[in-house]
Design an enzyme around this catalytic site. Sequence first.
Site, PDB file in Angstrom:
ATOM      1  CB  THR A  85       4.616  -3.352   6.051  1.00  0.00           C
ATOM      2  OG1 THR A  85       3.587  -4.126   5.445  1.00  0.00           O
ATOM      3  CG2 THR A  85       5.573  -4.320   6.750  1.00  0.00           C
ATOM      4  CG  ASP A  86      -0.773  -4.214   5.956  1.00  0.00           C
ATOM      5  OD1 ASP A  86       0.264  -4.614   5.386  1.00  0.00           O
ATOM      6  OD2 ASP A  86      -1.889  -4.195   5.388  1.00  0.00           O
ATOM      7  CD  GLU A  87       3.236  -8.342   3.708  1.00  0.00           C
ATOM      8  OE1 GLU A  87       4.000  -9.273   4.018  1.00  0.00           O
ATOM      9  OE2 GLU A  87       3.001  -8.014   2.549  1.00  0.00           O
ATOM     10  CE1 TYR A 143       9.072  -5.836   3.361  1.00  0.00           C
ATOM     11  CE2 TYR A 143       6.824  -6.666   3.571  1.00  0.00           C
ATOM     12  CZ  TYR A 143       7.706  -5.608   3.473  1.00  0.00           C
ATOM     13  OH  TYR A 143       7.234  -4.318   3.495  1.00  0.00           O
ATOM     14  CE  LYS A 170       9.448  -2.569   6.572  1.00  0.00           C
ATOM     15  NZ  LYS A 170      10.259  -1.410   6.061  1.00  0.00           N
TER      16      LYS A 170
HETATM   17  P1  NAD Z   1      10.844  -0.624  -3.335  1.00  0.00           P
HETATM   18  O1  NAD Z   1      11.355  -2.018  -3.343  1.00  0.00           O
HETATM   19  O2  NAD Z   1      10.123  -0.090  -4.526  1.00  0.00           O
HETATM   20  O3  NAD Z   1      12.049   0.387  -3.061  1.00  0.00           O
HETATM   21  C1  NAD Z   1      13.031   0.143  -2.090  1.00  0.00           C
HETATM   22  C2  NAD Z   1      14.154   1.159  -2.282  1.00  0.00           C
HETATM   23  O4  NAD Z   1      15.120   0.923  -1.251  1.00  0.00           O
HETATM   24  C3  NAD Z   1      14.873   1.006  -3.631  1.00  0.00           C
HETATM   25  O5  NAD Z   1      15.093   2.273  -4.200  1.00  0.00           O
HETATM   26  C4  NAD Z   1      16.195   0.350  -3.247  1.00  0.00           C
HETATM   27  O6  NAD Z   1      17.278   0.691  -4.123  1.00  0.00           O
HETATM   28  C5  NAD Z   1      16.411   0.903  -1.834  1.00  0.00           C
HETATM   29  N1  NAD Z   1      17.273   0.039  -1.026  1.00  0.00           N
HETATM   30  C6  NAD Z   1      17.180  -1.312  -0.852  1.00  0.00           C
HETATM   31  N2  NAD Z   1      18.171  -1.750  -0.058  1.00  0.00           N
HETATM   32  C7  NAD Z   1      18.893  -0.649   0.304  1.00  0.00           C
HETATM   33  C8  NAD Z   1      20.034  -0.441   1.138  1.00  0.00           C
HETATM   34  N3  NAD Z   1      20.657  -1.462   1.750  1.00  0.00           N
HETATM   35  N4  NAD Z   1      20.496   0.818   1.305  1.00  0.00           N
HETATM   36  C9  NAD Z   1      19.878   1.863   0.677  1.00  0.00           C
HETATM   37  N5  NAD Z   1      18.818   1.727  -0.131  1.00  0.00           N
HETATM   38  C10 NAD Z   1      18.324   0.488  -0.315  1.00  0.00           C
HETATM   39  O7  NAD Z   1       9.956  -0.502  -2.032  1.00  0.00           O
HETATM   40  P2  NAD Z   1       8.616   0.330  -1.782  1.00  0.00           P
HETATM   41  O8  NAD Z   1       7.462  -0.474  -2.224  1.00  0.00           O
HETATM   42  O9  NAD Z   1       8.808   1.712  -2.277  1.00  0.00           O
HETATM   43  O10 NAD Z   1       8.599   0.330  -0.174  1.00  0.00           O
HETATM   44  C11 NAD Z   1       9.238   1.370   0.556  1.00  0.00           C
HETATM   45  C12 NAD Z   1       9.064   1.102   2.032  1.00  0.00           C
HETATM   46  O11 NAD Z   1       7.683   1.065   2.352  1.00  0.00           O
HETATM   47  C13 NAD Z   1       9.644  -0.220   2.498  1.00  0.00           C
HETATM   48  O12 NAD Z   1      10.239  -0.014   3.759  1.00  0.00           O
HETATM   49  C14 NAD Z   1       8.438  -1.139   2.608  1.00  0.00           C
HETATM   50  O13 NAD Z   1       8.653  -2.115   3.592  1.00  0.00           O
HETATM   51  C15 NAD Z   1       7.365  -0.152   3.020  1.00  0.00           C
HETATM   52  N6  NAD Z   1       5.989  -0.479   2.632  1.00  0.00           N
HETATM   53  C16 NAD Z   1       5.686  -0.794   1.336  1.00  0.00           C
HETATM   54  C17 NAD Z   1       4.367  -1.015   0.958  1.00  0.00           C
HETATM   55  C18 NAD Z   1       3.980  -1.328  -0.470  1.00  0.00           C
HETATM   56  O14 NAD Z   1       2.810  -1.639  -0.725  1.00  0.00           O
HETATM   57  N7  NAD Z   1       4.874  -1.252  -1.438  1.00  0.00           N
HETATM   58  C19 NAD Z   1       3.363  -0.938   1.931  1.00  0.00           C
HETATM   59  C20 NAD Z   1       3.699  -0.635   3.259  1.00  0.00           C
HETATM   60  C21 NAD Z   1       5.019  -0.395   3.583  1.00  0.00           C
HETATM   61  O1  DAU Z   2       0.635  -4.894   2.897  1.00  0.00           O
HETATM   62  C1  DAU Z   2       1.783  -4.137   2.662  1.00  0.00           C
HETATM   63  C2  DAU Z   2       2.740  -4.932   1.824  1.00  0.00           C
HETATM   64  O2  DAU Z   2       2.156  -5.027   0.523  1.00  0.00           O
HETATM   65  C3  DAU Z   2       4.118  -4.290   1.727  1.00  0.00           C
HETATM   66  O3  DAU Z   2       4.697  -4.276   3.004  1.00  0.00           O
HETATM   67  C4  DAU Z   2       5.006  -5.051   0.753  1.00  0.00           C
HETATM   68  O4  DAU Z   2       6.247  -4.395   0.599  1.00  0.00           O
HETATM   69  C5  DAU Z   2       4.301  -5.121  -0.579  1.00  0.00           C
HETATM   70  O5  DAU Z   2       5.072  -5.888  -1.487  1.00  0.00           O
HETATM   71  C6  DAU Z   2       2.919  -5.720  -0.423  1.00  0.00           C
HETATM   72  O6  DAU Z   2       2.963  -7.125  -0.087  1.00  0.00           O
HETATM   73  P1  DAU Z   2       1.968  -8.197  -0.791  1.00  0.00           P
HETATM   74  O7  DAU Z   2       2.614  -9.509  -0.695  1.00  0.00           O
HETATM   75  O8  DAU Z   2       0.598  -8.027  -0.290  1.00  0.00           O
HETATM   76  O9  DAU Z   2       2.021  -7.592  -2.284  1.00  0.00           O
HETATM   77  P2  DAU Z   2       2.155  -8.274  -3.719  1.00  0.00           P
HETATM   78  O10 DAU Z   2       1.985  -7.171  -4.720  1.00  0.00           O
HETATM   79  O11 DAU Z   2       3.362  -9.124  -3.836  1.00  0.00           O
HETATM   80  O12 DAU Z   2       0.868  -9.229  -3.766  1.00  0.00           O
HETATM   81  C7  DAU Z   2      -0.434  -8.701  -3.588  1.00  0.00           C
HETATM   82  C8  DAU Z   2      -1.402  -9.888  -3.610  1.00  0.00           C
HETATM   83  O13 DAU Z   2      -1.422 -10.437  -4.935  1.00  0.00           O
HETATM   84  C9  DAU Z   2      -0.983 -11.027  -2.693  1.00  0.00           C
HETATM   85  O14 DAU Z   2      -2.141 -11.638  -2.124  1.00  0.00           O
HETATM   86  C10 DAU Z   2      -0.303 -12.031  -3.615  1.00  0.00           C
HETATM   87  C11 DAU Z   2      -1.028 -11.812  -4.934  1.00  0.00           C
HETATM   88  N1  DAU Z   2      -0.193 -12.038  -6.141  1.00  0.00           N
HETATM   89  C12 DAU Z   2       0.986 -11.402  -6.236  1.00  0.00           C
HETATM   90  C13 DAU Z   2       1.813 -11.619  -7.329  1.00  0.00           C
HETATM   91  C14 DAU Z   2       3.156 -10.934  -7.436  1.00  0.00           C
HETATM   92  C15 DAU Z   2      -0.656 -12.890  -7.138  1.00  0.00           C
HETATM   93  O15 DAU Z   2      -1.766 -13.464  -7.063  1.00  0.00           O
HETATM   94  N2  DAU Z   2       0.151 -13.093  -8.223  1.00  0.00           N
HETATM   95  C16 DAU Z   2       1.379 -12.503  -8.356  1.00  0.00           C
HETATM   96  O16 DAU Z   2       2.060 -12.755  -9.371  1.00  0.00           O
END
Ligand code: NAD
Ligand code: DAU
Length: 341
Positions: free
Chosen positions: A124-126, A151, A155
């Site tokens: 992730t970019d985070e 988190y 990562k």
């Molecule tokens: P999500 O939380 O929607 O899904 C995570 C999945 O992983 C779920 O199906 C869960 O059951 C499974 N999981 C969790 N713990 C596990 C374990 N111990 N063994 C096997 N499976 C397990 O997450 P997402 O948003 O789909 O993110 C997927 C990946 O992409 C993550 O690695 C996250 O860090 C990365 N990522 C997410 C975002 C975003 O914006 N959502 C952006 C950049 C990177």
């Molecule tokens: O940048 C990539 C990341 O983006 C991924 O690695 C993470 O898995 C994913 O959860 C996401 O992280 P963020 O913390 O950026 O996403 P989130 O959807 O939780 O929040 C997006 C923005 O919105 C952040 O600035 C916080 C704000 N927010 C979020 C929630 C849940 C609010 O203002 N109110 C809220 O209730």
Amino acid sequence: MHKLFITGGAGFIGSAFVRLILAEISSCEITNFDALTYAGNLDNLQGLDESRHRFVHGDIADREAVLNALEEGTDAIINFAAESHVDRSIASAHEFLRTNILGTQVLLDAARERHVPRFVQISTDEVMGSLPEDENAFFTEDSPLAPNNPYAASKAAAEHMVNAAHHTYGLDTVITRCGNNYGPRQFPEKFIPLILSNALEDQSIPLYGDGRNVRDWIYVEDHCRAIMRVFERGRSGEVYNIGARNERRNIDVVKAILDALGKPHELIHHVKDRLGHDRRYAIDPSKVEGDLDWQPVETWESGLEKTIRWYAENGAWIQRARSGAYRDYYTRQYGTEISAR
Ligand code: NAD
Ligand code: DAU
């Protein structure tokens, strides 16, 4: 023929990847290994071609389970599995360390033991921390790792273990770092599906702090296509940043969605800020664009329209996702019942 071992394929991005690959690459077979945590959802996998998709319920931190599920001839492990929500990591980091770090290590060891030719880590970019607001600064592949929340720290640690496996044992690894994804089937704890599921029921939308934090949004299928490019053509040992050059302030995201739904801005409710809230993420995707010839397909407008339509048409999915456990989480996180205005 590609034989892929996908972890976390019942979650948001993993399930989008599985759907896309099965639909677009007829020679691909997938083992989908997922622990079905609160974020994993078998509804996300409905309607798939089961002759090319094998679901295995298992935990990536469980070595025996991973080795039992990992078939001979697997071409790659693509590790999506993670605890992924920042707010939950702030409340308690333990599961994040177990799954995101130890789980990744178990997969790396399994890849070596079974001679899996390629390991793709979905990062992730985070991991690169926060950028200054209103400055012409972007995350590049050379940006230092500087995670700010538990988190992101987990990562970043996982990336170090992936790089260590590459450097020490010569494992063929690639890492992707993407920004904020949006699209169908995202669990409604995350910002955009939270806005949508609350707004559709005329419930208030919690906006952290001043609402001016910036995220760099990408439609989930564009991220998935980039991952496939990195798997197929990425250079071993390298990192690829993935983004759609689409920075948005949170307040503007909420307003755009409310306007599209015809809902009043009065639904926006400013709440206490997230602890240590990163101010701005912005990705320079020049490397994946130039070296791997990838470009996003969706614009912000087209991706958002598809996303809004999906949530509007899938009320039953939202209701099931917002179960009792979700309601408890919501009350703990926001100090209010889900339906309060
Ligand atoms: P999500 O939380 O929607 O899904 C995570 C999945 O992983 C779920 O199906 C869960 O059951 C499974 N999981 C969790 N713990 C596990 C374990 N111990 N063994 C096997 N499976 C397990 O997450 P997402 O948003 O789909 O993110 C997927 C990946 O992409 C993550 O690695 C996250 O860090 C990365 N990522 C997410 C975002 C975003 O914006 N959502 C952006 C950049 C990177
Ligand atoms: O940048 C990539 C990341 O983006 C991924 O690695 C993470 O898995 C994913 O959860 C996401 O992280 P963020 O913390 O950026 O996403 P989130 O959807 O939780 O929040 C997006 C923005 O919105 C952040 O600035 C916080 C704000 N927010 C979020 C929630 C849940 C609010 O203002 N109110 C809220 O209730």
